[in-house]
Design an enzyme around this catalytic site. Structure first.
Site, PDB file in Angstrom:
ATOM      1  CB  SER A  38      -0.941   0.019   1.216  1.00 15.36           C
ATOM      2  OG  SER A  38      -0.215  -0.138   2.417  1.00 15.36           O
ATOM      3  CG  ASP A 313      -3.988   4.971   7.755  1.00 12.59           C
ATOM      4  OD1 ASP A 313      -2.747   4.906   7.842  1.00 12.59           O
ATOM      5  OD2 ASP A 313      -4.622   4.420   6.829  1.00 12.59           O
ATOM      6  CG  HIS A 316      -1.071   3.687   4.966  1.00 12.34           C
ATOM      7  ND1 HIS A 316      -2.099   3.043   5.616  1.00 12.34           N
ATOM      8  CD2 HIS A 316      -0.512   2.772   4.135  1.00 12.34           C
ATOM      9  CE1 HIS A 316      -2.162   1.783   5.192  1.00 12.34           C
ATOM     10  NE2 HIS A 316      -1.208   1.600   4.296  1.00 12.34           N
TER      11      HIS A 316
END
Length: 339
Positions: A38, A313, A316
């Site tokens: 991600s 978050d 990230h």
């Protein structure tokens, strides 16, 4: 990145002029092929499930969810801009986009070197790339060799997250797991190169112990988990040695390049922390998103100004965080990634 444990995941501006230049580059310009998790995924995450295609992701850039695990850009976007091209189209969107001239992004949030939170692995992503070569979507001689192709790889944190969850936090067997993981990662890098990509760039693990998932109360977002950081440094040291061997075996000292994400993130956090005392910036270890469901940010928990946060978050960096991180990577990129 998703899952508890080792979870994933500057001031560079994307000007209209830079984007216009990227659109008008000749076919022989660099092509970027992206593999990993991600921290690089720009849209391969399934659109029908909760995550980066849902609010509040993308609220800073482009103003709506677009498949990135941040409020804005991620590392792949910065590397593409550095190369003077548009961010490559996500593999899952290649049919509708019909734009593969800048390369493709195969990265998927939650994936790992081994099967982790997603069944997708680096091996699967490289298989997808190889299949496109067989289908002549790309010419090995022209698109890869002549065009100064670059592969960007960032994977591993989800493997440790998954391992930690399976072992219920036990460190038994971790050294052997780390060695096996780095060996497989090195084999994946070599395979990408043998498929024709001229330059292969691999990111180290980030400073995992400073991710908010590790600094939440009772640490009150004040202190990093030094044990997790120590484990990340051990992984990174083994990765450096593996890349040195790959270059030695290849006979070219610059084919495989290590992107020091760990120390760039450390420097960026320190810079952010110093600025927090005199600006609107928050404690860098405290994420913008205060409410998470199964480690994914909920819209009702987002801070009023994501630009004031280093992390978006629990795992990230924010758009602002990635800007800061990239500013510390740029010097080495100027030396290692001019194609």
């Amino acid at each position: 990145m998703e899952g508890k444990g080792f979870v994933l995941g500057g001031l560079l501006l994307f000007s209209i002029a830079a984007i216009s230049t990227a659109q008008n580059r000749p076919k022989g310009s660099p092509k970027l092929f992206v593999f990993g998790d991600s921290y690089l995924d720009t849209g391969n995450w399934p659109q029908n499930v909760r995550g980066p295609w849902k609010e509040p992701f993308g609220i800073t850039f482009p103003g709506k969810p677009n498949g990135r695990a941040s409020d804005g850009r991620v590392l792949a976007d910065h590397i593409a801009s550095f190369l003077g091209i548009e961010s490559p189209t996500p593999y899952q969107l290649r049919i509708t986009s019909k734009n593969t001239q800048q390369g493709l992004n195969f990265a998927l949030g939650g994936s790992g070197v081994f099967p982790a939170w997603q069944n997708d692995t680096l091996t699967v992503q490289i298989d997808q790339f190889e299949q496109l070569l067989k289908e002549n979507v790309y010419s090995r001689q022209f698109d890869l060799e002549y065009s100064s192709s670059v592969a960007l790889v960032s994977s591993g944190p989800n493997d440790y997250s998954f391992y930690s969850a399976a072992k219920k936090g036990s460190k038994d067997g971790l050294p052997a797991f780390t060695e096996g993981l780095v060996n497989q990662l090195a084999a994946d890098l070599q395979r990408i190169n043998r498929l024709g990509v001229k330059k292969v760039v691999v990111a180290t693990l980030p400073v995992i112990g400073c991710l908010p998932i590790h600094t939440i109360p009772p640490n009150s977002y004040q202190n990093c988990d030094e044990e997790s950081n120590k484990n990340a440094r051990i992984h990174n040291q083994l990765l450096l040695k593996a890349v040195e061997k790959l270059n030695a075996d290849d006979g070219n000292r610059s084919t495989f390049v290590v992107l020091d994400l760990y120390n760039a993130m450390v420097s960026a956090i320190d810079q952010f922390r110093k600025g927090a005392a005199n600006t609107e910036y928050k404690n860098p270890l405290q994420p913008c998103c205060s409410k998470n469901v199964e480690f994914i940010c909920s819209a009702e928990g987002v801070c009023p100004n994501p630009k004031s946060s280093f992390f978006f978050d629990l795992a990230h960096p924010s758009d602002n965080g990635w800007n800061a991180i990239f500013s510390f990577l740029q010097c080495s990129l100027n030396k290692d990634l001019r194609v």
